[in-house]
Design an enzyme around this catalytic site. Sequence first.
Site, mmCIF file in Angstrom:
data_model
loop_
_atom_site.group_PDB
_atom_site.id
_atom_site.type_symbol
_atom_site.label_atom_id
_atom_site.label_comp_id
_atom_site.label_asym_id
_atom_site.label_seq_id
_atom_site.Cartn_x
_atom_site.Cartn_y
_atom_site.Cartn_z
ATOM 1 N N ASP A 1 0.853 -1.184 0.000
ATOM 2 C CA ASP A 1 0.000 0.000 0.000
ATOM 3 C C ASP A 1 0.894 1.242 0.000
ATOM 4 O O ASP A 1 2.082 1.157 0.264
ATOM 5 C CB ASP A 1 -0.958 0.000 1.195
ATOM 6 C CG ASP A 1 -0.224 -0.090 2.526
ATOM 7 O OD1 ASP A 1 0.974 -0.397 2.510
ATOM 8 O OD2 ASP A 1 -0.854 0.144 3.569
ATOM 9 N N ASP B 1 -3.497 -2.812 6.465
ATOM 10 C CA ASP B 1 -3.607 -2.254 7.813
ATOM 11 C C ASP B 1 -5.035 -2.210 8.325
ATOM 12 O O ASP B 1 -5.263 -2.087 9.519
ATOM 13 C CB ASP B 1 -3.010 -0.840 7.860
ATOM 14 C CG ASP B 1 -3.690 0.109 6.863
ATOM 15 O OD1 ASP B 1 -4.584 -0.337 6.118
ATOM 16 O OD2 ASP B 1 -3.317 1.299 6.838
ATOM 17 N N ASP C 1 -8.735 -5.348 4.880
ATOM 18 C CA ASP C 1 -7.602 -6.017 4.232
ATOM 19 C C ASP C 1 -7.437 -7.465 4.684
ATOM 20 O O ASP C 1 -6.624 -8.201 4.110
ATOM 21 C CB ASP C 1 -6.297 -5.253 4.543
ATOM 22 C CG ASP C 1 -6.285 -3.869 3.920
ATOM 23 O OD1 ASP C 1 -6.857 -3.729 2.822
ATOM 24 O OD2 ASP C 1 -5.723 -2.952 4.524
#
Length: 1026
Positions: A464, A713, A717
């Site tokens: 990410d 996070d 996810d």
Amino acid sequence: MAPNFRKIKAFGRQKKGAAPPGYIDTAIEEASDHDLEAGSFLTENTRNNTVENNSQGDNPYLDEYRALVRYVDTYRDPHAEVGEEDFSQENEKRPWWAFWRGGKAGYARASLSDFETPSDWLNTDIRDGLSSMEVERRRKFSGWNELATEKENMILKFIGFFRGPVLYVMEVAVIIALGMQDWLDAGIIIGILLLNAVVGWYQEKQAADVVASLKGDIAMKARVVRDGHEIEIKARELVPGDIIIIEEGHVVAGDARLICEYDNPNGQAQYQAELTAQDVTSPRQEKFEEGDDEGTPHIGHAIVAIDQSAITGESLAVDKYMTDTVYYTTGCKRGKAYGVVTAGAQASFVGKTASLVQGAKDSGHFKAIMDSIGTTLLVLVVFWILTAWIGGFYRNLHIVHEESSNNLLTYALILLIIGVPVGLPVVTTTTLAVGAAYLAKEKAIVQKLTAIESLAGVDILCSDKTGTLTANQLSVREPFVMEGVDINWMMAVAALASSHNIKALDPIDKITILTLKRYPKAKEMISEGWKTEKFTPFDPVSKRITAVCTHQGVRYTCAKGAPKAVLALTDCNEQQAALFREKATEFARRGFRSLAVAVQEENGPWEMLGMISLFDPPRSDTAQTIAEAQALGLSVKMLTGDAIAIAKETCRMLALGTKVYNSDKLLHSDMAGTAIHDLCERADGFAEVFPEHKYQVVEMLQQRGHLTAMTGDGVNDAPSLKKSDCGIAVEGATEAAQAAADIVFLAPGLSTIVSAIKISRQIFQRMKAYIQYRIALCLHLEIYLVTSMIIINETIRADLIVFLALFADLATIAVAYDTAHYEKRPVEWQLPKIWIISVVLGALLALGTWILRGTLWLPGGGVVQDYGSIQEIIFLQVSLTENWLIFVTRGFETTPSWQLVSAIFGVDILASLFAGFGWFSGGAGEPSSPASISSKLSQNGATDILTIVVIWVYSIACVIVIAIIYQMLTRMQRLNDLGRKKRSAQDTMMENILTHLSKVALEHERDEKGGDRFYIAQKQVVEEEE
């Protein structure tokens, strides 16, 4: 337009959802009018309540109905529920012989996942909470509030080091030695087994303690009411009946029933009334399904909004009302409320699901490799034993012969001892455990040991952007304001359309609010009597935040979010819309994230106010780290929720490549399946990514044969972290993401991840070097001993053989602490390559031993200078060359650690002492056929110091030759690629089929007669305008 601000006095407002007077009575009357059975029940219930409230002591019904009510409350159906008595610590003593069973009593107690909270435990007052004494009492029944597996029994863990195919063979060797009354050999073999078990157990425990100490840093917290005070505790300390405070940004620490809003002091009375109303609706206390439209209607407004995506897959937060259940590990997105814990972690919805798969241990690829190697070595041992026995039959050897060691059973014992590496399972497992401790020092917590192997083989890292590639330090650049709009009004509206929970602010909301320091007038505006009536947090469907606020009796609806989403709300003319889009594109090209701000006064038209530009600079070390990752054969792909222009600009700044695509091409594209897989494989990143896109990226890359690591996070996810080969929860991740990940990082940035990959490859290299070394040792002695048994009817004494096995294990226990190098490409086991190299090394070692043995037939004694023993000379040469072989298989890129050098040097000195004093040599020994006739052969088995020095020099020469040949083998490109799996494997037909299936949906409709009809159709996708 902006209101005319002046100082006003803020008045309190009555809480919504308050129960009107007579609420219960009205519900009772309505229910009794419609349901005869309910009416009878209510009449009985009312009578009971009347009796309970009667203060006179002469009521004949008092004791009768009190006993009846108590019977109803305390009855437990033995076939339906598990109550307190089933979990009592005192109801049954554990037999003295059942020491391995958990708990000091109640050895047959039910699983904590079956515990059902008694109803009277849930009547806790929200002001007082539970007392400390009551918490301890309840914990005896409910256990700790955590999903962790039951505490490992250290005795059983120690016994586990004696289990396994390789170890069973050594245990058979003990039985054979005892049967032959060879007490020394039996004792030494038992000592070897104990040594491996003790060292393995201790190293694993020590490494586990290091990891466990760091896990405390990521422990979930909960805010509870205890002894009349609000306190923060570790979530594991919760018990059923605890009053917890659920608020925005926090994770729910256990299944809980919502009581009331946090700022509603009288909410518990309304909660009790609502519970009674639900019981009235169903006298049999039937439970309504959440999705049942005909179930109990909600009273009042939603108290909190809960993100249940990790459980249900829903993208939107779910509104929860009074008496609704919120589930363990879900996240609160809006609101603040009291709740009562109804079930601990193990008895929760999530916990019961986890318990279903708890028994299925993830042995992983590593165990399969170890089993494969162990099985192959066992087959080889059987082959060599049969070969030795066939040769022995031709020499008329007995199965057992008391006066000679040259018998078939002794041959079998010797080959069993040297043919299976007893230290293989222990050394490899402890290498992983010690490696986990190394990673922990780098702020990487390994959740399961097999993740180290997966991380070492990863060739694609999906990262990410925010916080990993960038510094996660948002700053507001110069905002864009529409013509005629006051910038202070726009900043005030942006602050109004933000979460105001200062304890858990979203980074974007936080920087939006803190930017008011630069706009004092805007800060003054929001301080003048505003009230938030309704707040709707950001969701991936609407892509905006909205807040309904009132000021001086005027209602304003404030919106903040993605430019396209907010622009669609407003009535801008074409010229204004074109200017707005142009500015948004300009911001994106400069790497800025744009937030549009709009407002609606009462029911009037939406007014576009402008745009706030946010910039999150790349971390200073990211570009260098990406280059380093690429040099390690690692492809980094950026997955971000930002617009495609921002993503491309970020990739450009990081030298990551600009082949960045919109995530819609993954799920909603008309391309063929193979083309989508090609796109996913070659892309440098994807923009406007949602959690389902992350999952899709991982799945496609895995279908192409790639080992993929995914960072995450958020709660959303969790599915993609589970799906990936190595799920990585980055610094600051939610508890749900940490639970789903294989490795949890406590330090920010991509550099920590790349550093962890290097360490994992070093750990892999240690294991690979040891396995090559240990297989070569087995083959060395098998080849030499079996050929010497057949050709010259000679073998090394069993007493010395067990010491050779012991020395090999002593020398290599320190392998776990060696300073290994890491490969420049993703590593794989490559078993064919390991076996070829090991066979060559074993054959070379056997050849070196045969050359030394051949010199002893020379009249001058060969290597013997003054005097020496054949048994001790061969023993010393075998010991030295085998110990030094680890320096060859570990490679020459790094210097060996002092632990490894010290361990091997110490064993070499010990082996030299054996040769010098002739320990366990059997004196002159049994003559070979043909016999060595040199006069220098000693009768007491001792060897002089000069001969020992010559053997050291010869052994060094052997190892140098072997090292040269090893280097030549490792530089052969064909051998280096042998056994490597093909990455980027393409299956056109299957990829197209799977892609077509993913676009198909099962639709349902009712016909005119009310019948159900199902049919297959293509999913309808609404494309957004660019």
